[in-house]
Design a protein around this motif. Sequence first.
Motif, mmCIF file in Angstrom:
data_model
loop_
_atom_site.group_PDB
_atom_site.id
_atom_site.type_symbol
_atom_site.label_atom_id
_atom_site.label_comp_id
_atom_site.label_asym_id
_atom_site.label_seq_id
_atom_site.Cartn_x
_atom_site.Cartn_y
_atom_site.Cartn_z
ATOM 1 N N ILE A 122 -1.848 -0.317 -4.231
ATOM 2 C CA ILE A 122 -0.760 0.617 -5.162
ATOM 3 C C ILE A 122 -1.499 -0.064 -6.402
ATOM 4 O O ILE A 122 -1.520 0.996 -6.981
ATOM 5 N N LYS A 126 3.747 12.158 3.147
ATOM 6 C CA LYS A 126 4.767 13.224 2.714
ATOM 7 C C LYS A 126 4.339 14.119 2.156
ATOM 8 O O LYS A 126 4.331 14.933 1.675
ATOM 9 N N LYS A 127 3.478 13.533 1.039
ATOM 10 C CA LYS A 127 3.071 15.016 0.461
ATOM 11 C C LYS A 127 2.274 15.395 0.591
ATOM 12 O O LYS A 127 1.938 16.969 0.281
ATOM 13 N N MET A 140 5.538 9.260 -2.796
ATOM 14 C CA MET A 140 4.450 8.446 -1.849
ATOM 15 C C MET A 140 5.949 7.618 -0.464
ATOM 16 O O MET A 140 6.290 6.881 -1.547
ATOM 17 N N GLU A 141 4.557 7.633 0.296
ATOM 18 C CA GLU A 141 5.366 6.253 1.309
ATOM 19 C C GLU A 141 4.739 5.290 0.921
ATOM 20 O O GLU A 141 3.476 5.030 1.106
ATOM 21 N N TYR A 142 5.679 3.827 1.360
ATOM 22 C CA TYR A 142 5.367 2.732 1.046
ATOM 23 C C TYR A 142 5.375 1.965 2.256
ATOM 24 O O TYR A 142 5.439 1.750 2.853
ATOM 25 N N GLY A 143 4.361 0.925 2.514
ATOM 26 C CA GLY A 143 4.174 0.108 3.366
ATOM 27 C C GLY A 143 3.695 -1.695 2.882
ATOM 28 O O GLY A 143 2.352 -1.605 1.773
ATOM 29 N N VAL A 190 0.623 -1.424 0.274
ATOM 30 C CA VAL A 190 -0.341 0.037 0.014
ATOM 31 C C VAL A 190 0.875 1.457 0.254
ATOM 32 O O VAL A 190 2.406 1.232 0.687
ATOM 33 N N PHE A 191 0.253 2.394 -0.623
ATOM 34 C CA PHE A 191 1.103 3.451 -0.264
ATOM 35 C C PHE A 191 0.397 4.564 0.303
ATOM 36 O O PHE A 191 -0.749 4.975 0.550
ATOM 37 N N SER A 192 1.238 5.723 0.782
ATOM 38 C CA SER A 192 0.361 6.620 1.444
ATOM 39 C C SER A 192 0.785 7.794 1.190
ATOM 40 O O SER A 192 1.453 8.450 0.952
ATOM 41 N N ASN A 193 0.359 9.149 0.996
ATOM 42 C CA ASN A 193 0.311 10.866 0.854
ATOM 43 C C ASN A 193 0.858 11.572 1.553
ATOM 44 O O ASN A 193 0.562 12.348 1.278
#
Lengths: 172, 59
Positions: A74, A60-61, B28-31, A55-58
């Motif tokens: 993703i 940081k953005k 993006m940050e991934y996990g 999965v990814f998270s925004n």
Amino acid sequence: MNTIPETIKDIFLSRGTIDEGFTIINTFLAGFVLTLFLALFLYSPVWYFLNSGIVFSNKKKVDDFVDSIEIRSIRNWYRAILRGYAGIGLVITYLQFLVTTFNKFDDADLAEQIILLVFIIPFLIIVVFSGLPVILFLEYTKEIRFKYINKITEKFKSSNKVNLIMDKIDKK
Amino acid sequence: MIIGCIFGLYVMYPFYLFIYKNIIGKNMEYGIYNHLKDKEYKNKYDFFIPSLIAVNFSL
């Protein structure tokens, strides 16, 4: 020298009184074998992404903005494009196909037209089921698949575990 | 069909991951949420989509 579509056409050609119309259907069936390969080549990663759990998270953005943080799979972006193509695109193309086929059968008598109607309309539904054996394939290759997916995921360097912590908003 | 799935796994899947990480989702940050090894696919409609795409291509 014959081109590839012509060769395929020749192989699957049915000779009959309404020859031209049958050629369309036979070419379609011949082409379907090849396009099913292409479609699975393009779409199967969607299932593999789900297996990988990436999965990814925004975060940081949007850290400096008021926007909310989102955590998404993703595969969503890729899946949305292909689903759109399979849904809306297919309806338009299928209508075109029906019009073309029925135009070719203009000279056919009533009995032939009725048979054609009964065959062509549910044709898509029958053909769509031909892709279902892929479920068996995914089931039988589970172990090998997961091993490979995990290997790729490690290379992807996304070994951070995602913790979903949310504060429950409740009046009581 | 099976060849398509195999090629999808060994060619398209790593390729798409690479493209996504380096171009589309660069910031993006991934996990990993979890490995869904023993879970079933919730949306069974998904299995019809490749056939629908194939029909669209061949039409």
